[in-house]
Design an enzyme around this catalytic site. Structure first.
Site, PDB file in Angstrom:
ATOM      1  N   HIS A  86       0.828  -1.216   0.000  1.00 46.37           N
ATOM      2  CA  HIS A  86       0.000   0.000   0.000  1.00 46.37           C
ATOM      3  C   HIS A  86       0.860   1.263   0.000  1.00 46.37           C
ATOM      4  CE1 HIS A  86      -3.877  -2.093   0.902  1.00 46.37           C
ATOM      5  NE2 HIS A  86      -3.082  -2.968   1.462  1.00 46.37           N
ATOM      6  N   ASN A 159     -10.317  -2.852   2.658  1.00 44.66           N
ATOM      7  CA  ASN A 159     -10.035  -2.879   1.222  1.00 44.66           C
ATOM      8  C   ASN A 159     -11.321  -2.645   0.443  1.00 44.66           C
ATOM      9  OD1 ASN A 159      -7.279  -3.390   1.313  1.00 44.66           O
ATOM     10  ND2 ASN A 159      -7.484  -5.593   1.076  1.00 44.66           N
ATOM     11  N   TYR A 373       0.891  -4.203  12.044  1.00 45.54           N
ATOM     12  CA  TYR A 373       0.738  -2.766  11.760  1.00 45.54           C
ATOM     13  C   TYR A 373       1.538  -1.909  12.731  1.00 45.54           C
ATOM     14  CZ  TYR A 373      -2.596  -3.927   8.170  1.00 45.54           C
ATOM     15  OH  TYR A 373      -3.160  -4.434   7.034  1.00 45.54           O
TER      16      TYR A 373
HETATM   17 FE1  HDE Z   1      -2.458  -4.828   5.404  1.00 43.87          FE
HETATM   18  N1  HDE Z   1      -0.636  -4.049   5.888  1.00 43.87           N
HETATM   19  N2  HDE Z   1      -1.807  -6.642   5.975  1.00 43.87           N
HETATM   20  N3  HDE Z   1      -4.219  -5.680   4.814  1.00 43.87           N
HETATM   21  N4  HDE Z   1      -3.119  -3.054   4.828  1.00 43.87           N
HETATM   22  C1  HDE Z   1      -0.288  -2.758   5.743  1.00 43.87           C
HETATM   23  O1  HDE Z   1       0.828  -1.473   7.349  1.00 43.87           O
HETATM   24  C2  HDE Z   1      -0.710  -6.888   6.700  1.00 43.87           C
HETATM   25  C3  HDE Z   1      -4.567  -6.980   4.908  1.00 43.87           C
HETATM   26  C4  HDE Z   1      -4.379  -2.735   4.439  1.00 43.87           C
HETATM   27  O2  HDE Z   1      -3.184   3.493   4.052  1.00 43.87           O
HETATM   28  C5  HDE Z   1       1.040  -2.448   6.361  1.00 43.87           C
HETATM   29  O3  HDE Z   1       1.037   0.747   7.645  1.00 43.87           O
HETATM   30  C6  HDE Z   1      -0.635  -8.289   7.057  1.00 43.87           C
HETATM   31  C7  HDE Z   1      -5.984  -7.162   4.730  1.00 43.87           C
HETATM   32  C8  HDE Z   1      -4.440  -1.345   4.089  1.00 43.87           C
HETATM   33  O4  HDE Z   1      -1.547   3.332   5.476  1.00 43.87           O
HETATM   34  C9  HDE Z   1       1.452  -3.786   6.998  1.00 43.87           C
HETATM   35  C10 HDE Z   1      -1.737  -8.860   6.484  1.00 43.87           C
HETATM   36  C11 HDE Z   1      -6.464  -5.906   4.512  1.00 43.87           C
HETATM   37  C12 HDE Z   1      -3.175  -0.844   4.310  1.00 43.87           C
HETATM   38  C13 HDE Z   1       0.295  -4.678   6.612  1.00 43.87           C
HETATM   39  C14 HDE Z   1      -2.475  -7.832   5.825  1.00 43.87           C
HETATM   40  C15 HDE Z   1      -5.360  -4.995   4.557  1.00 43.87           C
HETATM   41  C16 HDE Z   1      -2.368  -1.933   4.790  1.00 43.87           C
HETATM   42  C17 HDE Z   1       2.051  -1.801   5.456  1.00 43.87           C
HETATM   43  C18 HDE Z   1      -2.124 -10.318   6.486  1.00 43.87           C
HETATM   44  C19 HDE Z   1      -7.915  -5.500   4.229  1.00 43.87           C
HETATM   45  C20 HDE Z   1      -2.682   0.567   4.069  1.00 43.87           C
HETATM   46  C21 HDE Z   1       2.075  -0.338   5.841  1.00 43.87           C
HETATM   47  C22 HDE Z   1      -2.651 -10.786   7.627  1.00 43.87           C
HETATM   48  C23 HDE Z   1      -8.833  -5.842   5.263  1.00 43.87           C
HETATM   49  C24 HDE Z   1      -2.929   1.465   5.231  1.00 43.87           C
HETATM   50  C25 HDE Z   1       1.267  -0.249   7.014  1.00 43.87           C
HETATM   51  C26 HDE Z   1      -2.518   2.877   4.897  1.00 43.87           C
HETATM   52  C27 HDE Z   1      -1.028  -1.802   5.153  1.00 43.87           C
HETATM   53  C28 HDE Z   1       0.241  -5.949   7.019  1.00 43.87           C
HETATM   54  C29 HDE Z   1      -3.655  -8.085   5.091  1.00 43.87           C
HETATM   55  C30 HDE Z   1      -5.537  -3.593   4.337  1.00 43.87           C
HETATM   56  C31 HDE Z   1       2.799  -4.334   6.598  1.00 43.87           C
HETATM   57  C32 HDE Z   1       0.448  -8.942   7.867  1.00 43.87           C
HETATM   58  C33 HDE Z   1      -6.752  -8.479   4.809  1.00 43.87           C
HETATM   59  C34 HDE Z   1      -5.661  -0.586   3.583  1.00 43.87           C
HETATM   60  O5  HDE Z   1       1.524  -3.684   8.376  1.00 43.87           O
END
Ligand code: HDE
Length: 709
Positions: A86, A159, A373
């Site tokens: 993202h 999402n 996060y």
């Molecule tokens: Fe994320 N995800 N994600 N994700 N995600 C990040 O956090 C992660 C997942 C989502 O505008 C990271 O700040 C893991 C689902 C958004 O700043 C990180 C898993 C959904 C955003 C991270 C998921 C999301 C992130 C990278 C698997 C929808 C952007 C930068 C379990 C429900 C937020 C950050 C923004 C961002 C980890 C899966 C949505 C690395 C480990 C499912 C919208 O922490």
């Protein structure tokens, strides 16, 4: 030596720049004309910002040039690590307005009082591309909402697709490694159309449902304003009596959903890689504030126990038709950021930021995210005090006993920085509150410690099939084309076949159509399913974009191709009709200086023909004069303008003088009902009514609205 210090002072534009005043003695840093004096970070006024200090006019630079060193030092450290996923995003401020008291289901403070507004910050994003990648990548869009409630910040980090690729967070690094650029070559960027991605997907059957969604038009939205958002996981709401209700969060766009077609997306990326961010920025700046309604899907343990799938499995959704959505409030975005870096780049969303009245479920993906996060913010923002940044700080009072660390801005000021303590009153500091404080829902949890996936997560195809059969014919054609495109970029034939072996478990006709389009020599056997796919799940309307369209052109854009002699009456009628609809009209002209209209008046242009291709518009009008046509027929950009609008099933209005251009460019193709001649105000109104259907799908599909394969 030239010294242009006089003109230099004038170059400092005050504009919107806010003057940063120190705590006293500030006035002599601002000249009488109100222009601030340029200073170092320490506040020392600077006399010359054009030349570094050197020994002799052609000699070496002096180490003592503190201004030069500070300036370069700061520049060298401007970047922070981009988000590992993202990375490309765009944010805006706004508020959430609660409709009615929801005290019976949650004690969350923001839902107690009808009409109450809670400040919000939203960041939309793509997932795979780097920070500078193009907006129209085929990808999931992040929809992250931070609500600054009176009882703490609540982040719904969602999402625009309601399911996810994987069931267990431990697979996330593998998924993302496979999706992003391949490590040996550093490309392709912001694309899933490559071997590693489809290799992983084809070896991970749980991802097939999500693969259907990302091959659908959901992954190429027209704008952030026209997409849904989903919390994805099951969460809990808990009321004041401690009663818990399961919930799934939904955001429904007020303007309805809309996507572009793939060929258009590819071209938009070239014409305007910032298409989505520009769209959101322009809508807010012009006062057309984008809006979504928050919906709850509420259900209890009994429903969860009897539902066909596990509600803790993030690769599954609960159809709205089975658990209806209750609209509880609206989210309005009404303010762009003052500074992109300070706000959009530094905002730190964390799934574990919740408030009393909301709680987690045991979804293993959510549980893993709750670690990730917080951890990622430490890396990105460089220390534990990122909550002190204005964009991340709560707007309610807060009092912790945490202290120090890099860049701390707020430390406890009382004497006691520990508790329990026997210091009373102002010296004792904050105390815990069993009544007001966050209480975890006391669910019963027992069992052996195992690395295992529950059997209830084993059905990987049934909902993928349900999604596919719920699409209109046009949407199914787009899914087939997307699989074909992506797999045609995969170099290893065995990977292509393995994907088809999964599609055979989803829908045989789809699998066969993709196989044929790839010219696969032998059809593989269906993949061995962990659990036989169900075929009894019926098509549901809520999963299709087109079946939920709003029949409105509000918030959309008409591109009007003009030339000298443009019919001013028709243009005026168009402008009035669009204004009334809440839509935007842009004038495209051969030169940016504008054109002279039929009545001799001058018309300013918004774009030139090569700068404003029709892919940037939802519909087009061609109002060029007879005299201009011969020249336009020779202009490749003008030809593309018409050809692309035709190929992308757009509605096209034209004046009779423009007809020779359309005919010359479209050859012997018939002008279908998507082409509408306009002269009178009534014809303009008819054209706009057609535009409300958004696309003339009949042009590219024989049975555009039929559901089912
Ligand atoms: Fe994320 N995800 N994600 N994700 N995600 C990040 O956090 C992660 C997942 C989502 O505008 C990271 O700040 C893991 C689902 C958004 O700043 C990180 C898993 C959904 C955003 C991270 C998921 C999301 C992130 C990278 C698997 C929808 C952007 C930068 C379990 C429900 C937020 C950050 C923004 C961002 C980890 C899966 C949505 C690395 C480990 C499912 C919208 O922490």
């Amino acid at each position: 030596m030239a010294n242009n210090s006089d003109t230099r002072r004038k170059k400092v534009q005050l504009g919107d720049q806010k003057l940063k005043r120190g705590e006293g003695g500030e006035t002599h840093q601002i000249a009488e004309d109100g222009v601030p004096t340029l200073t170092t970070k320490q506040g020392a006024p600077i006399s010359d910002d054009q030349n570094s200090l050197r020994i002799g006019p052609r000699g070496p630079t002096a180490m003592e040039d503190f201004h030069f060193r500070e300036k370069i030092f700061h520049f060298d450290h401007e970047r922070i690590p981009e988000r590992v996923v993202h990375a490309r995003g765009f944010g805006a401020h706004g508020y959430f307005e609660n409709y009615a008291s929801l005290a019976n289901v949650t004690r969350a403070d923001l839902f107690q009082r009808p009409g109450e507004k809670t400040p919000a910050f939203v960041r939309f994003s793509t997932v795979a591309g780097n920070k500078g990648s193009a907006d129209l990548a085929r990808d999931v869009r992040g929809f992250a909402v931070k609500l600054y409630t009176k009882e703490g910040n609540w982040d719904i980090v969602g999402n625009n697709i309601p399911v996810f690729f994987i069931q267990d967070a431990i697979k996330f690094p593998d998924l993302i490694h496979a999706a992003k650029e391949e490590p040996d070559r550093g490309f392709p960027q912001a694309q899933t159309a490559h071997d590693n991605f489809w290799d992983f997907i084809s070896l991970t059957p749980e991802s097939i449902h999500m693969a259907m969604w990302i091959m659908s038009d959901r992954a190429i939205p027209r704008s952030f304003r026209f997409m849904e958002g989903f919390g994805v996981h099951t969460f809990r709401l808990v009321n004041a009596r401690g009663k818990s209700t399961f919930v799934k969060f939904h955001w429904k766009p007020k303007l309805g959903m809309q996507s572009v077609v793939w060929n258009e997306a590819v071209k938009i990326n070239g014409a305007d890689p910032d298409f989505h961010r520009r769209d959101l920025w322009a809508a807010i700046q012009s006062g057309n504030f984008p809006e979504w309604e928050l919906g709850f899907q509420l259900f209890d343990e009994t429903f969860a126990d009897n539902f066909a799938f596990d509600v803790l499995d993030a690769t599954k959704l609960i159809p709205e038709e089975e658990v209806p959505i209750r609209k509880v409030g609206r989210l309005v975005l009404d303010r762009c950021v003052d500074n992109f870096f300070a706000e959009t780049e530094q905002v730190a969303f964390c799934t574990q930021n919740i408030v009393p009245g909301v709680d987690f479920s045991n979804d293993p993906l959510l549980q893993g995210r709750n670690f990730s996060y917080l951890d990622t913010q430490l890396k990105r923002l460089g220390g534990p005090n990122f909550t002190h940044l204005p964009i991340n700080a709560p707007k309610c009072p807060f009092a912790t006993l945490q202290q120090d660390g890099h860049m701390t801005l707020v430390n406890p000021t009382n004497r006691a920085n520990y508790e329990p303590n026997s210091w009373g009153g102002e010296f004792g500091g904050p105390r815990e509150s069993p009544e007001r404080g966050f209480q975890s829902y006391p669910s019963q949890e027992t069992g052996p410690k195992l690395r295992i996936r529950s059997d209830t997560f084993a059905d990987h195809y049934s909902q993928a099939r349900q999604f596919y059969i719920s699409q209109t014919k046009v949407e199914q054609e787009h899914i087939t084309a997307a699989f074909t495109f992506e797999l045609s970029k995969v170099e290893v034939p065995a990977i292509r076949s393995r994907v088809i072996s999964h599609l055979l478990n989803v829908d045989r006709a789809l699998a066969e159509a993709v196989a044929k389009a790839l010219r696969l020599k032998t059809m593989p056997k269906p993949a061995e399913p962990a659990r036989p796919p169900r075929t009894d799940l019926e098509a549901v309307q809520s999963l299709s974009i087109l079946l939920n369209a709003h029949d409105s052109f509000e918030g959309r854009k008409l591109g009007v191709l003009t030339s000298d002699g443009v019919d001013v009456g028709v243009l005026k009628a168009l402008r009035q009709a669009l204004d009334k609809e809440g839509a935007i009209l842009e004038v495209i002209a051969p030169e940016i200086g504008g054109v002279e209209a039929s009545d001799g008046s001058w018309l300013e242009a918004n774009q030139t023909i090569s700068g404003g291709p029709s892919v940037l518009y939802d519909a087009i009008a061609v109002l060029v004069s007879d005299e201009a046509v011969p020249q336009l027929i020779k202009d490749p950009a003008a030809r593309d303008f018409v050809v692309d609008a035709y190929a992308h099933s757009k509605f096209v209005a034209y004046t009779s003088s423009a007809l020779p251009l359309l005919k010359a460019v479209l050859g012997n193709r018939e002008l279908d009902q998507g082409f509408i001649e306009i002269k009178t105000a009534k014809e303009v109104a008819d054209f706009l009514r057609s535009c409300c259907k958004l696309r003339f799908w009949e042009r590219t599909s024989e049975e555009p609205r039929r559901i089912g394969g």
